[in-house]
Scaffold this motif. Structure first.
Motif, PDB file in Angstrom:
ATOM      1  N   LEU A   1       0.832  -1.201   0.000  1.00 30.60           N
ATOM      2  CA  LEU A   1       0.000   0.000   0.000  1.00 30.60           C
ATOM      3  C   LEU A   1       0.872   1.260   0.000  1.00 30.60           C
ATOM      4  O   LEU A   1       0.626   2.213  -0.743  1.00 30.60           O
ATOM      5  N   ASP A   2       1.924   1.217   0.833  1.00 29.61           N
ATOM      6  CA  ASP A   2       2.822   2.376   0.898  1.00 29.61           C
ATOM      7  C   ASP A   2       3.484   2.627  -0.452  1.00 29.61           C
ATOM      8  O   ASP A   2       3.594   3.769  -0.902  1.00 29.61           O
ATOM      9  N   GLY A   3       3.920   1.525  -1.068  1.00 30.87           N
ATOM     10  CA  GLY A   3       4.554   1.647  -2.388  1.00 30.87           C
ATOM     11  C   GLY A   3       3.589   2.256  -3.390  1.00 30.87           C
ATOM     12  O   GLY A   3       3.934   3.137  -4.175  1.00 30.87           O
ATOM     13  N   PHE A   4       2.362   1.786  -3.307  1.00 32.00           N
ATOM     14  CA  PHE A   4       1.320   2.250  -4.213  1.00 32.00           C
ATOM     15  C   PHE A   4       1.066   3.753  -4.038  1.00 32.00           C
ATOM     16  O   PHE A   4       0.994   4.512  -5.001  1.00 32.00           O
ATOM     17  N   LYS A   5       0.971   4.161  -2.751  1.00 27.84           N
ATOM     18  CA  LYS A   5       0.748   5.574  -2.433  1.00 27.84           C
ATOM     19  C   LYS A   5       1.880   6.430  -2.967  1.00 27.84           C
ATOM     20  O   LYS A   5       1.672   7.481  -3.571  1.00 27.84           O
ATOM     21  N   GLU A   6       3.093   5.946  -2.688  1.00 27.15           N
ATOM     22  CA  GLU A   6       4.253   6.738  -3.072  1.00 27.15           C
ATOM     23  C   GLU A   6       4.284   6.935  -4.586  1.00 27.15           C
ATOM     24  O   GLU A   6       4.494   8.036  -5.077  1.00 27.15           O
ATOM     25  N   GLU A   7       4.012   5.835  -5.259  1.00 28.49           N
ATOM     26  CA  GLU A   7       3.995   5.891  -6.718  1.00 28.49           C
ATOM     27  C   GLU A   7       2.954   6.914  -7.185  1.00 28.49           C
ATOM     28  O   GLU A   7       3.204   7.752  -8.036  1.00 28.49           O
ATOM     29  N   ARG A   8       1.773   6.814  -6.559  1.00 26.20           N
ATOM     30  CA  ARG A   8       0.663   7.690  -6.926  1.00 26.20           C
ATOM     31  C   ARG A   8       1.016   9.174  -6.687  1.00 26.20           C
ATOM     32  O   ARG A   8       0.843  10.024  -7.545  1.00 26.20           O
ATOM     33  N   TYR A   9       1.566   9.437  -5.510  1.00 28.10           N
ATOM     34  CA  TYR A   9       1.823  10.835  -5.149  1.00 28.10           C
ATOM     35  C   TYR A   9       3.028  11.435  -5.851  1.00 28.10           C
ATOM     36  O   TYR A   9       3.140  12.640  -5.991  1.00 28.10           O
ATOM     37  N   ASN A  10       3.956  10.559  -6.262  1.00 20.01           N
ATOM     38  CA  ASN A  10       5.107  11.111  -6.970  1.00 20.01           C
ATOM     39  C   ASN A  10       4.790  11.422  -8.418  1.00 20.01           C
ATOM     40  O   ASN A  10       5.556  12.074  -9.102  1.00 20.01           O
ATOM     41  N   ALA A  11       3.652  10.930  -8.878  1.00 20.19           N
ATOM     42  CA  ALA A  11       3.307  11.161 -10.284  1.00 20.19           C
ATOM     43  C   ALA A  11       2.028  11.981 -10.401  1.00 20.19           C
ATOM     44  O   ALA A  11       1.268  11.833 -11.337  1.00 20.19           O
ATOM     45  N   LEU A  12       1.785  12.853  -9.420  1.00 19.28           N
ATOM     46  CA  LEU A  12       0.555  13.641  -9.454  1.00 19.28           C
ATOM     47  C   LEU A  12       0.547  14.597 -10.640  1.00 19.28           C
ATOM     48  O   LEU A  12       1.558  15.214 -10.960  1.00 19.28           O
ATOM     49  N   SER A  13      -0.615  14.732 -11.266  1.00 18.70           N
ATOM     50  CA  SER A  13      -0.730  15.710 -12.342  1.00 18.70           C
ATOM     51  C   SER A  13      -1.006  17.075 -11.716  1.00 18.70           C
ATOM     52  O   SER A  13      -1.328  17.178 -10.526  1.00 18.70           O
ATOM     53  N   ALA A  14      -0.868  18.113 -12.525  1.00 21.96           N
ATOM     54  CA  ALA A  14      -1.102  19.476 -12.028  1.00 21.96           C
ATOM     55  C   ALA A  14      -2.523  19.593 -11.482  1.00 21.96           C
ATOM     56  O   ALA A  14      -2.752  20.190 -10.432  1.00 21.96           O
ATOM     57  N   TRP A  15      -3.466  18.997 -12.179  1.00 26.62           N
ATOM     58  CA  TRP A  15      -4.869  19.091 -11.760  1.00 26.62           C
ATOM     59  C   TRP A  15      -5.092  18.429 -10.401  1.00 26.62           C
ATOM     60  O   TRP A  15      -5.834  18.925  -9.562  1.00 26.62           O
ATOM     61  N   GLN A  16      -4.402  17.277 -10.188  1.00 24.58           N
ATOM     62  CA  GLN A  16      -4.531  16.597  -8.896  1.00 24.58           C
ATOM     63  C   GLN A  16      -3.940  17.453  -7.776  1.00 24.58           C
ATOM     64  O   GLN A  16      -4.471  17.501  -6.676  1.00 24.58           O
ATOM     65  N   LYS A  17      -2.859  18.172  -8.091  1.00 26.01           N
ATOM     66  CA  LYS A  17      -2.284  19.063  -7.078  1.00 26.01           C
ATOM     67  C   LYS A  17      -3.241  20.207  -6.766  1.00 26.01           C
ATOM     68  O   LYS A  17      -3.345  20.648  -5.625  1.00 26.01           O
ATOM     69  N   VAL A  18      -3.951  20.679  -7.798  1.00 28.11           N
ATOM     70  CA  VAL A  18      -4.957  21.714  -7.557  1.00 28.11           C
ATOM     71  C   VAL A  18      -5.990  21.190  -6.556  1.00 28.11           C
ATOM     72  O   VAL A  18      -6.400  21.904  -5.639  1.00 28.11           O
ATOM     73  N   GLN A  19      -6.377  19.915  -6.707  1.00 26.22           N
ATOM     74  CA  GLN A  19      -7.368  19.337  -5.781  1.00 26.22           C
ATOM     75  C   GLN A  19      -6.825  19.286  -4.349  1.00 26.22           C
ATOM     76  O   GLN A  19      -7.540  19.582  -3.404  1.00 26.22           O
ATOM     77  N   ILE A  20      -5.536  18.921  -4.214  1.00 26.69           N
ATOM     78  CA  ILE A  20      -4.954  18.875  -2.866  1.00 26.69           C
ATOM     79  C   ILE A  20      -4.861  20.291  -2.292  1.00 26.69           C
ATOM     80  O   ILE A  20      -5.172  20.529  -1.129  1.00 26.69           O
ATOM     81  N   ALA A  21      -4.469  21.240  -3.139  1.00 21.22           N
ATOM     82  CA  ALA A  21      -4.322  22.635  -2.681  1.00 21.22           C
ATOM     83  C   ALA A  21      -5.656  23.182  -2.172  1.00 21.22           C
ATOM     84  O   ALA A  21      -5.696  24.041  -1.302  1.00 21.22           O
ATOM     85  N   ARG A  22      -6.766  22.640  -2.729  1.00 24.07           N
ATOM     86  CA  ARG A  22      -8.097  23.126  -2.333  1.00 24.07           C
ATOM     87  C   ARG A  22      -8.752  22.232  -1.285  1.00 24.07           C
ATOM     88  O   ARG A  22      -9.916  22.418  -0.952  1.00 24.07           O
ATOM     89  N   HIS A  23      -8.025  21.240  -0.812  1.00 21.68           N
ATOM     90  CA  HIS A  23      -8.603  20.271   0.117  1.00 21.68           C
ATOM     91  C   HIS A  23      -9.197  20.975   1.330  1.00 21.68           C
ATOM     92  O   HIS A  23      -8.535  21.775   1.969  1.00 21.68           O
ATOM     93  N   PRO A  24     -10.470  20.664   1.656  1.00 22.90           N
ATOM     94  CA  PRO A  24     -11.113  21.393   2.755  1.00 22.90           C
ATOM     95  C   PRO A  24     -10.456  21.176   4.108  1.00 22.90           C
ATOM     96  O   PRO A  24     -10.630  21.991   5.013  1.00 22.90           O
TER      97      PRO A  24
END
Lengths: 316, 284
Positions: free
Chosen positions: A45-68
């Protein structure tokens, strides 16, 4: 802090995480030893997360930046500063809760703190107008900046807004004029200024707190001339193309850092600032201290000259 | 029978006769005509040219090109362009931007959305910047920011007043953060001009919006507009989308701004040169 709100791209592994937790509970309840299986799954799971977060697209970062649940200005103020005293009002019209400001101690030194304030739920957001200031917010900021200059207090600004409020009253009271005056004021303010983009930096309404000697950004924060949605609606007349625009606008901290527009990128916990507040506050505090020490050792003339030259060199 | 027929006994035809168009007699073609977008008056272009491109019927101020503006405002042959040849680069490699710039350059014959230079107005030397909304809606990218900044710096160097005619749709999205930072850059240059004690007059022309309104356009000592000019930070369309109802007629117009204390005066185009000359002389 409870972490309830998951973003679209998190849903699949959140599901996995939930199942894993169920397995752990079951193991405890039925007293069965699953520890090896659990360990394997956790590593996966950790590997999966890391992979996911290291390859975030700009749009996904926008979603994190707006996270409530992302920490907002007031959260940073209470975690990083002591003796905070909030100061209200622009002395012309009213107090704008979308911009907060006041005086506090940062590791013992009195500083002026100003920042956009978003709410965390609907009622807070109505009060804070979703962090979108009216002119009086910028006039309050202007007043606090001048005050900081008078008492030679360094200024620390937190940027977190979609933009200045696009409404009738805001226009009536001179939104453009208020932002322009803040820019003018900051560009030659005779005291050190640090600006930190903690979430969303949207257009002129964000820049109004962003002329500084040091501009720092959290790694999942974004800063842009226009929101991806606004860009898509103007250029393509089609909001569904926002993802694409987020890429084109080069609005992530990494992009801006590599273009030399910001000074430092502050790494967040893997899954975003809100998932490990302690770690976030610590790294932000340490980074601010380093920059503040450097700025305090410079003469004001030197700072002002460098501040001008820095702006001067953008797109010349 | 009507009264007038008593004095004009010729029978009136109910129609007129037009000569057939042969194509060989251009003299027979009517003068070029422009319909006024405000009152619908059909104005002859020649009349408009003699009236500063203002509709004689309703005072509508047609948008001027930067060239026309310079011609109407400066003393004859006094304008000398500064920093010509600065052309936009595409810092984000934004899809379609480079092609768009080339196309607009060809269409308008302009290099960018602003022309800057030195000139005299009623014998007074000034640094002049004129934005042109025909070039990508006068949007501010790095080149516009740079030319405006250099204009302010030149004014400081020569110790003469700066006059900027603004017309802009705001920041140029395709240059991303580089364009947003031009607001900061131009503001810093204005701050220096103020510290030097020099005069800065901003003439906001139709339309002045977004990042230009929220930076150098509104940081002047004297802010004036032409009648009917739209000046805003957020445009009417976006506000309507936000608040979900129509906004009133005349909202964000020059007259509205004057009433709300945002500008010093509304000056008719034909009086503009006189006004500027007088204002500069008062600061000598």
């Amino acid at each position: 802090m409870p972490y309830n709100y998951s973003l679209e791209f998190e849903k699949d592994y959140k599901e996995l995480e939930k199942k894993l937790n169920e397995l752990k509970e079951l193991a405890v309840k039925k007293k069965i030893d699953f520890s090896q299986e659990i360990a394997t799954l956790e590593t996966k799971l950790d590997g999966f997360k890391e992979e996911r977060y290291n390859a975030l697209s700009a749009w996904q970062k926008v979603q994190i930046a707006r996270h409530p649940e992302r920490p907002a200005t007031m959260d940073y103020i209470s975690a990083l500063f002591d003796d905070f005293i909030e100061l209200h009002g622009d002395r012309y019209y009213r107090d704008d809760p979308a911009i907060v400001g006041g005086i506090a101690r940062f590791n013992g030194i009195p500083v002026t703190v100003i920042g956009h304030q978003k709410g965390k739920d609907t009622s807070q957001n109505l009060k804070r107008n979703f962090g979108m200031p009216h002119p009086e917010g910028y006039r309050k900021a202007c007043r606090l900046l001048k005050q900081a200059e008078k008492f030679q207090r360094p200024v620390i600004c937190f940027i977190d807004t979609q933009g200045a409020y696009p409404g009738v009253e805001a226009e009536e009271r001179g939104q453009g004029w208020a932002i322009a005056q803040t820019l003018l004021q900051m560009s030659h303010l005779e005291t050190p200024v640090i600006s930190l983009v903690i979430g969303e930096g949207g257009s002129g309404g964000a820049l109004a707190l962003g002329i500084a000697d040091r501009i720092l950004m959290l790694s999942y924060a974004v800063y842009s001339v226009i929101s991806p949605e606004g860009c898509a609606s103007i250029l393509c007349k089609d909001v569904s193309r926002s993802r694409e625009m987020a890429d084109y606008l080069k609005l992530t901290a990494h992009d801006l850092h590599s273009m030399g527009l910001i000074d430092e990128l502050i790494p967040e916990p893997l899954e975003g600032a809100h998932t490990n507040l302690e770690q976030t506050y610590k790294i932000v505090k340490d980074t601010l201290q380093v920059h503040l020490d450097e700025l305090l050792s410079c003469s004001i003339e030197d700072l002002l000259d460098k501040r001008y030259q820095r702006l001067r060199s953008i797109g010349n | 029978m009507l009264l007038r027929d008593l004095f004009n006994p010729k029978p009136r035809k109910k129609y007129i006769t037009l000569p057939a168009r042969t194509g060989e007699s251009p003299a027979l073609e009517g003068p070029a005509v422009q319909t006024c977008p405000s009152c619908g008056n059909r104005n002859r272009e020649e009349d408009l040219d003699n009236n500063f491109k203002v509709c004689p019927g309703c005072n509508y101020h047609y948008p001027l090109t930067a060239g026309e503006r310079i011609w109407t405002i400066t003393d004859e042959n006094s304008f000398q362009e500064l920093n010509a040849g600065l052309k936009a680069v595409d810092p984000l490699s934004f899809p379609g931007y480079a092609e768009k710039i080339t196309k607009v350059q060809e269409e308008t014959g302009l290099e960018e959305a602003v022309i800057t230079g030195t000139a005299t107005i009623k014998g007074e030397k000034v640094i002049l910047g004129v934005m042109d909304s025909h070039f990508m809606m006068g949007s501010m990218g790095s080149v516009v920011g740079e030319k405006i900044t250099r204009a302010f710096e030149q004014a400081c160097e020569e110790r003469v007043p700066a006059i900027i005619f603004t017309a802009s749709g705001g920041a140029r999205m395709q240059e991303g953060m580089f364009s947003l930072m031009q607001m900061a850059k131009t503001s810093a240059a204005v701050a220096r001009l103020h510290q030097e004690g020099l005069l800065y007059i901003s003439v906001m022309t139709h339309p002045t919006t977004g990042g230009v309104t929220a930076s150098f356009a509104t940081q002047a000592d004297i802010i004036i507009t032409e009648p009917g000019t739209l000046v805003c930070f957020t445009g009417p369309r976006v506000i309507e989308q936000t608040i979900h109802h129509k906004i009133p007629e005349g909202f964000q117009s020059a007259e509205f701004l004057l009433e709300h204390g945002m500008i010093d005066q509304i000056v008719h185009r034909r009086d503009l040169k006189e006004f500027l000359g007088k204002m500069i002389a008062l600061h000598r």
